[in-house]
Design a protein around this motif. Structure first.
Motif, short mmCIF file in Angstrom:
data_model
loop_
_atom_site.label_atom_id
_atom_site.label_comp_id
_atom_site.label_asym_id
_atom_site.label_seq_id
_atom_site.Cartn_x
_atom_site.Cartn_y
_atom_site.Cartn_z
N LEU A 93 14.85 57.50 37.05
CA LEU A 93 15.15 56.17 36.54
C LEU A 93 15.72 56.18 35.13
CD1 LEU A 93 15.15 53.19 37.19
CD2 LEU A 93 12.79 53.08 36.39
N ASP A 94 15.18 57.05 34.27
CA ASP A 94 15.69 57.08 32.89
C ASP A 94 17.07 57.70 32.79
OD1 ASP A 94 14.73 59.62 33.45
OD2 ASP A 94 13.70 59.86 31.53
N GLN A 95 17.61 58.24 33.89
CA GLN A 95 18.97 58.78 33.93
C GLN A 95 19.87 57.97 34.85
OE1 GLN A 95 18.76 62.96 34.99
NE2 GLN A 95 16.82 63.16 33.89
N ALA A 96 19.32 56.98 35.52
CA ALA A 96 20.08 56.21 36.51
C ALA A 96 21.15 55.34 35.83
CB ALA A 96 19.13 55.32 37.31
N PRO A 97 22.25 55.08 36.53
CA PRO A 97 23.36 54.29 35.97
C PRO A 97 23.05 52.79 36.04
CG PRO A 97 23.90 54.96 38.19
CD PRO A 97 22.57 55.60 37.87
N ILE A 98 22.07 52.34 35.24
CA ILE A 98 21.67 50.93 35.33
C ILE A 98 22.52 50.00 34.47
CG2 ILE A 98 19.31 51.53 35.93
CD1 ILE A 98 18.48 50.75 33.08
N ASP A 99 23.40 50.56 33.64
CA ASP A 99 24.23 49.69 32.81
C ASP A 99 25.47 49.19 33.54
OD1 ASP A 99 22.70 49.52 30.40
OD2 ASP A 99 23.12 51.65 30.13
N HIS A 100 25.65 49.65 34.77
CA HIS A 100 26.77 49.18 35.59
C HIS A 100 26.56 49.64 37.03
CE1 HIS A 100 27.78 53.29 34.50
NE2 HIS A 100 28.51 53.33 35.59
N VAL A 101 27.26 49.01 37.95
CA VAL A 101 27.28 49.47 39.33
C VAL A 101 28.36 50.53 39.41
CG1 VAL A 101 27.65 48.79 41.73
CG2 VAL A 101 26.53 47.21 40.15
N THR A 102 28.01 51.71 39.87
CA THR A 102 28.96 52.81 39.88
C THR A 102 30.01 52.64 40.98
OG1 THR A 102 27.71 54.17 41.43
CG2 THR A 102 27.15 54.39 39.08
N ALA A 103 31.12 53.33 40.83
CA ALA A 103 32.19 53.32 41.83
C ALA A 103 31.66 53.85 43.16
CB ALA A 103 33.37 54.13 41.36
N ALA A 104 30.79 54.84 43.11
CA ALA A 104 30.23 55.41 44.33
C ALA A 104 29.36 54.38 45.05
CB ALA A 104 29.41 56.65 44.01
N GLU A 105 28.58 53.60 44.29
CA GLU A 105 27.76 52.55 44.91
C GLU A 105 28.64 51.49 45.56
OE1 GLU A 105 23.69 52.36 42.30
OE2 GLU A 105 25.53 51.61 41.36
N ARG A 106 29.70 51.07 44.87
CA ARG A 106 30.62 50.07 45.44
C ARG A 106 31.31 50.62 46.68
NH1 ARG A 106 30.33 45.51 42.96
NH2 ARG A 106 30.21 45.38 40.72
N ALA A 107 31.77 51.87 46.63
CA ALA A 107 32.46 52.47 47.77
C ALA A 107 31.53 52.57 48.98
CB ALA A 107 33.00 53.85 47.40
N ALA A 108 30.28 52.93 48.72
CA ALA A 108 29.33 53.06 49.82
C ALA A 108 29.06 51.72 50.50
CB ALA A 108 28.02 53.66 49.30
N ARG A 109 29.30 50.63 49.79
CA ARG A 109 29.01 49.29 50.33
C ARG A 109 30.26 48.53 50.73
NH1 ARG A 109 23.98 47.47 49.48
NH2 ARG A 109 22.58 48.91 48.47
N GLN A 110 31.43 49.16 50.74
CA GLN A 110 32.67 48.43 50.98
C GLN A 110 32.77 47.84 52.38
OE1 GLN A 110 35.94 51.03 50.30
NE2 GLN A 110 35.52 52.34 52.06
N HIS A 111 32.05 48.39 53.36
CA HIS A 111 32.12 47.87 54.72
C HIS A 111 31.00 46.88 55.02
CE1 HIS A 111 35.35 50.58 55.56
NE2 HIS A 111 34.63 51.61 55.13
N GLU A 112 30.19 46.58 54.02
CA GLU A 112 29.10 45.63 54.19
C GLU A 112 29.58 44.24 53.79
OE1 GLU A 112 25.55 46.93 52.23
OE2 GLU A 112 25.81 48.99 52.90
N PRO A 113 28.80 43.20 54.12
CA PRO A 113 29.18 41.85 53.72
C PRO A 113 29.34 41.76 52.20
CG PRO A 113 27.30 41.81 55.22
CD PRO A 113 27.57 43.24 54.88
#
Length: 150
Positions: A93-113
């Motif tokens: 958690l202390d290394q997680a990208p919480i200051d933004h949604v990463t490109a990888a997270e957005r790409a992984a969700r591109q086929h979702e609503p």
């Protein structure tokens, strides 16, 4: 002692309750959840980090403590497959990208609503309650014999 659930008795969803609170001028009512809820979005993690350093330290320590899973499960011969993390990025958690949604997270969700992409930032919309987790706002509420809603 008897548990009472007035909003469930009214058949209200979280959205119904939020709309009502907005209508009487109580905007920005935060949803309740456990401090170490794995369904928090980046905004919730940032809020904990930025407004409550002691709670942030607690949740970072909790995140590290769950890495190998439940000690009881391991003792009974059913070890966790992989590692457990609180943040959806699967890093501490202390290394997680919480200051933004990463490109990888957005790409992984591109086929979702469309709302699913916002979940990484905002967390699960309906959050948790003492009786259930990740409820659907539009789902029909059904009470079982114990008065719990599913």
């Amino acid at each position: 002692m008897r548990n009472r659930h007035p909003l469930i008795d009214l058949n209200w969803s979280r959205r119904d309750a939020t709309r009502y609170l907005d209508s009487i001028g109580l905007e920005s009512t935060p949803k309740s959840s456990c401090l170490g809820c794995p369904f928090h979005g980046n905004a919730q993690w940032r809020n904990i980090r930025d407004t409550s350093p002691e709670e942030w330290q607690d949740v970072v320590e909790f995140d590290a403590a769950i890495r190998a899973g439940n000690a009881r499960a391991n003792a009974s011969g059913n070890p966790l497959l992989g590692q457990a993390f609180l943040h959806r990025s699967r890093v501490p958690l202390d290394q997680a990208p919480i200051d933004h949604v990463t490109a990888a997270e957005r790409a992984a969700r591109q086929h979702e609503p469309p709302d699913a992409a916002d979940e990484a930032e905002l967390g699960v919309v309906d959050g948790c309650s003492p009786w259930a987790c990740r409820g659907e706002a539009d789902a029909e509420l059904v009470q079982d014999d114990f008065g719990l809603t599913s």
